[in-house]
Design a protein around this motif. Structure first.
Motif, PDB file in Angstrom:
ATOM      1  N   GLU A  26       0.834  -1.208   0.000  1.00  0.00           N
ATOM      2  CA  GLU A  26       0.000   0.000   0.000  1.00  0.00           C
ATOM      3  C   GLU A  26       0.865   1.252   0.000  1.00  0.00           C
ATOM      4  O   GLU A  26       0.482   2.267  -0.572  1.00  0.00           O
ATOM      5  CB  GLU A  26      -0.941   0.013   1.206  1.00  0.00           C
ATOM      6  N   THR A  27       2.035   1.189   0.646  1.00  0.00           N
ATOM      7  CA  THR A  27       2.917   2.362   0.659  1.00  0.00           C
ATOM      8  C   THR A  27       3.381   2.715  -0.741  1.00  0.00           C
ATOM      9  O   THR A  27       3.600   3.887  -1.044  1.00  0.00           O
ATOM     10  CB  THR A  27       4.144   2.154   1.576  1.00  0.00           C
ATOM     11  N   VAL A  28       3.531   1.716  -1.597  1.00  0.00           N
ATOM     12  CA  VAL A  28       3.925   1.978  -2.979  1.00  0.00           C
ATOM     13  C   VAL A  28       2.807   2.720  -3.705  1.00  0.00           C
ATOM     14  O   VAL A  28       3.059   3.677  -4.427  1.00  0.00           O
ATOM     15  CB  VAL A  28       4.266   0.666  -3.721  1.00  0.00           C
ATOM     16  N   ASN A  31       2.678   6.344  -2.435  1.00  0.00           N
ATOM     17  CA  ASN A  31       3.877   7.144  -2.666  1.00  0.00           C
ATOM     18  C   ASN A  31       4.488   6.837  -4.034  1.00  0.00           C
ATOM     19  O   ASN A  31       5.581   6.294  -4.111  1.00  0.00           O
ATOM     20  CB  ASN A  31       4.921   6.872  -1.567  1.00  0.00           C
ATOM     21  N   PRO A  32       3.807   7.205  -5.109  1.00  0.00           N
ATOM     22  CA  PRO A  32       4.327   6.865  -6.435  1.00  0.00           C
ATOM     23  C   PRO A  32       5.678   7.520  -6.734  1.00  0.00           C
ATOM     24  O   PRO A  32       6.482   6.955  -7.471  1.00  0.00           O
ATOM     25  CB  PRO A  32       3.245   7.331  -7.398  1.00  0.00           C
ATOM     26  N   ASN A  33       5.947   8.685  -6.137  1.00  0.00           N
ATOM     27  CA  ASN A  33       7.241   9.331  -6.383  1.00  0.00           C
ATOM     28  C   ASN A  33       8.385   8.513  -5.789  1.00  0.00           C
ATOM     29  O   ASN A  33       9.461   8.432  -6.378  1.00  0.00           O
ATOM     30  CB  ASN A  33       7.263  10.750  -5.816  1.00  0.00           C
ATOM     31  N   GLU A  34       8.152   7.931  -4.634  1.00  0.00           N
ATOM     32  CA  GLU A  34       9.164   7.065  -4.031  1.00  0.00           C
ATOM     33  C   GLU A  34       9.423   5.852  -4.922  1.00  0.00           C
ATOM     34  O   GLU A  34      10.571   5.453  -5.129  1.00  0.00           O
ATOM     35  CB  GLU A  34       8.718   6.612  -2.645  1.00  0.00           C
ATOM     36  N   LEU A  38      12.861   4.754  -6.894  1.00  0.00           N
ATOM     37  CA  LEU A  38      13.419   3.405  -6.818  1.00  0.00           C
ATOM     38  C   LEU A  38      13.616   2.825  -8.218  1.00  0.00           C
ATOM     39  O   LEU A  38      14.614   2.166  -8.491  1.00  0.00           O
ATOM     40  CB  LEU A  38      12.519   2.510  -5.969  1.00  0.00           C
ATOM     41  N   CYS A  39      12.689   3.102  -9.120  1.00  0.00           N
ATOM     42  CA  CYS A  39      12.844   2.661 -10.513  1.00  0.00           C
ATOM     43  C   CYS A  39      14.111   3.250 -11.114  1.00  0.00           C
ATOM     44  O   CYS A  39      14.854   2.552 -11.816  1.00  0.00           O
ATOM     45  CB  CYS A  39      11.648   3.103 -11.355  1.00  0.00           C
ATOM     46  N   GLY A  81       6.718  -4.120 -11.247  1.00  0.00           N
ATOM     47  CA  GLY A  81       5.496  -4.447 -11.975  1.00  0.00           C
ATOM     48  C   GLY A  81       4.539  -3.279 -12.096  1.00  0.00           C
ATOM     49  O   GLY A  81       3.874  -3.116 -13.128  1.00  0.00           O
ATOM     50  N   LEU A  82       4.514  -2.434 -11.094  1.00  0.00           N
ATOM     51  CA  LEU A  82       3.552  -1.336 -11.074  1.00  0.00           C
ATOM     52  C   LEU A  82       4.103  -0.057 -11.712  1.00  0.00           C
ATOM     53  O   LEU A  82       3.354   0.671 -12.362  1.00  0.00           O
ATOM     54  CB  LEU A  82       3.148  -1.050  -9.620  1.00  0.00           C
TER      55      LEU A  82
END
Length: 88
Positions: A26-28, A31-34, A38-39, A81-82
């Motif tokens: 859920e944190t992912v 927090n899409p910027n995080e 990471l990507c 994946g996301l």
């Protein structure tokens, strides 16, 4: 009565890792910027010939997010994946 309580204890204890992984994922989402950062780190590793699923990258994620190696691997796979399907 004691066997029932024991069974309930075992059942509730076995759910804890599943629930904690769900919260982690859920944190992912929240927090899409995080995840995008990471990507970018995964891409940096890839540019050096290091796979995002390698032990070195999992150790990096584990240390950065303070996760067990298993949870770090799950987290990494979910992020890839996301948010960054171009990562290998």
């Amino acid at each position: 009565m004691k066997p029932l309580l024991f069974f309930l204890f075992l059942f509730s204890s076995s759910l804890y890792p599943v629930l904690s992984q769900s919260n982690l994922l859920e944190t992912v989402k929240k927090n899409p910027n995080e995840a995008k950062n990471l990507c970018n780190k995964f891409r940096e590793f890839n540019s050096k010939g290091i796979s995002a699923s390698s032990d070195k990258v999992i150790e990096y994620v584990s240390n950065k997010k303070k996760l067990t190696p298993v949870n770090a691997e799950i987290f990494s796979i979910y992020v890839i994946g996301l948010h960054c399907p171009d990562i290998i």
